[in-house]
Structure formats: C-alpha cells, structure tokens
Scaffold this active site. Structure first.
Site, PDB file in Angstrom:
ATOM      1  N   SER A   1      50.459 -50.654  62.769  1.00  0.00           N
ATOM      2  CA  SER A   1      51.581 -50.529  63.707  1.00  0.00           C
ATOM      3  C   SER A   1      52.365 -51.829  63.830  1.00  0.00           C
ATOM      4  O   SER A   1      53.601 -51.820  63.865  1.00  0.00           O
ATOM      5  CB  SER A   1      51.083 -50.081  65.078  1.00  0.00           C
ATOM      6  OG  SER A   1      50.606 -48.759  65.015  1.00  0.00           O
ATOM      7  N   CYS A   2      51.656 -52.948  63.882  1.00  0.00           N
ATOM      8  CA  CYS A   2      52.336 -54.241  64.029  1.00  0.00           C
ATOM      9  C   CYS A   2      53.178 -54.559  62.798  1.00  0.00           C
ATOM     10  O   CYS A   2      54.281 -55.087  62.907  1.00  0.00           O
ATOM     11  CB  CYS A   2      51.317 -55.351  64.292  1.00  0.00           C
ATOM     12  SG  CYS A   2      50.431 -55.115  65.857  1.00  0.00           S
ATOM     13  N   THR A   3      52.655 -54.196  61.631  1.00  0.00           N
ATOM     14  CA  THR A   3      53.400 -54.418  60.395  1.00  0.00           C
ATOM     15  C   THR A   3      54.640 -53.541  60.367  1.00  0.00           C
ATOM     16  O   THR A   3      55.745 -54.019  60.064  1.00  0.00           O
ATOM     17  CB  THR A   3      52.507 -54.119  59.171  1.00  0.00           C
ATOM     18  OG1 THR A   3      51.383 -55.011  59.203  1.00  0.00           O
ATOM     19  CG2 THR A   3      53.276 -54.299  57.874  1.00  0.00           C
TER      20      THR A   3
END
Length: 155
Positions: A45-47
């Site tokens: 998700s962060c990527t």
C-alpha cells in the site's frame, strides 16, 4: 490531546530528507503542501501510494503545490525506496515519531487479531497560510492521490 482539525495551524517540522539535508514545513509557506503519512517504505500500500503521488507530481507542481511523504523509516531506507520505484516525491524521516505524534497519527492498530502501535495512513492538505485545509484519515490508497489533487485545485 484533541485531534487536529481543518483551520488549525499545521504543526511545524524540520526533518532529514531523502538524498541528504533537511526539509521544513516553514520553507513552503505561501504554497499548498500535501503532507502524507505512511507506515513503512516498500510495503504494497505504501509503495502504491508513493507511486500515485509521484505520477501526479507534475500536476501538483502546476498547481504550485508540494508533496511530502513522511514515515518513521530512516533516510537510508527512503533512498533505497525512491531508487527502487523511481519515486519523485520528497520523503522525510521521522524516526523519533515527534511529527507523527504531533499530528496524532501514532495509533493502536489491529492486524490478524494482534494489537500494536503504528502510523495511521493519513494526508493533510496545508494551505498557503500554514493552516490545515483538508484532512484524510485512514486513507484507502486507490484513487487517493487524484482526490488530493482535486482538493488542491479547489483551494
């Protein structure tokens, strides 16, 4: 302590940034700032969130806005993360979590029934005057960067 709200003065910071040096919120007074908080470099998700903001960075720049990603990861991790995914947004390291806590984003989370403390994924749109113009809490990544860009255009 009460949560931050629209209209509040955004808590200031001066943090180490990717590539060396530091980045402060005060340096961008007079420009809209998109400050997005994320839990950890190089997770799915962060990527995806960082790629979304990076892809739209030219559009944010046309609107004279700055995009800054903030997590408790080290500069070394940020540099690897940026290089691995060709990210173009600025990343700052809050290893001591002082800014994360100032924005009330160090929260209890639950995964697979296990409770732990971590960073809540959230985005703050800070207006030219240094006041919070919009807040997104518990962000869902898909379409988020586009929604934030629309809000920047609406300022």
């Amino acid at each position: 302590m009460a949560d931050l709200a629209v209209g509040d003065i955004a808590p200031q910071f001066d943090l180490p940034r990717d590539g060396g040096g530091s980045l402060s919120l005060a340096a961008f007074r007079g420009k809209p700032v998109v400050l997005y908080f994320y839990p950890q470099d190089d997770t799915t998700s962060c990527t995806n969130e960082a790629i979304g903001f990076s892809q739209l960075k030219p559009e944010f720049e046309k609107a004279d806005a700055v995009v800054i990603g903030l997590s408790p990861d080290s500069i070394k991790k940020h540099d690897k993360f940026k290089a691995k995914y060709d990210l173009t947004v600025d990343l700052v390291a809050d290893e001591e979590r002082k800014v994360i806590e100032a924005y009330h984003l160090w929260v209890e989370k639950t995964m697979y029934g296990r409770k732990y403390m971590g960073v809540e994924r959230a985005t703050f749109l800070i207006g030219k005057d240094g006041r919070i113009a919009r807040i997104w809490r518990q962000v869902r990544v898909k379409g988020h960067a586009e929604e934030v860009l629309e809000a920047v255009h609406a300022l």
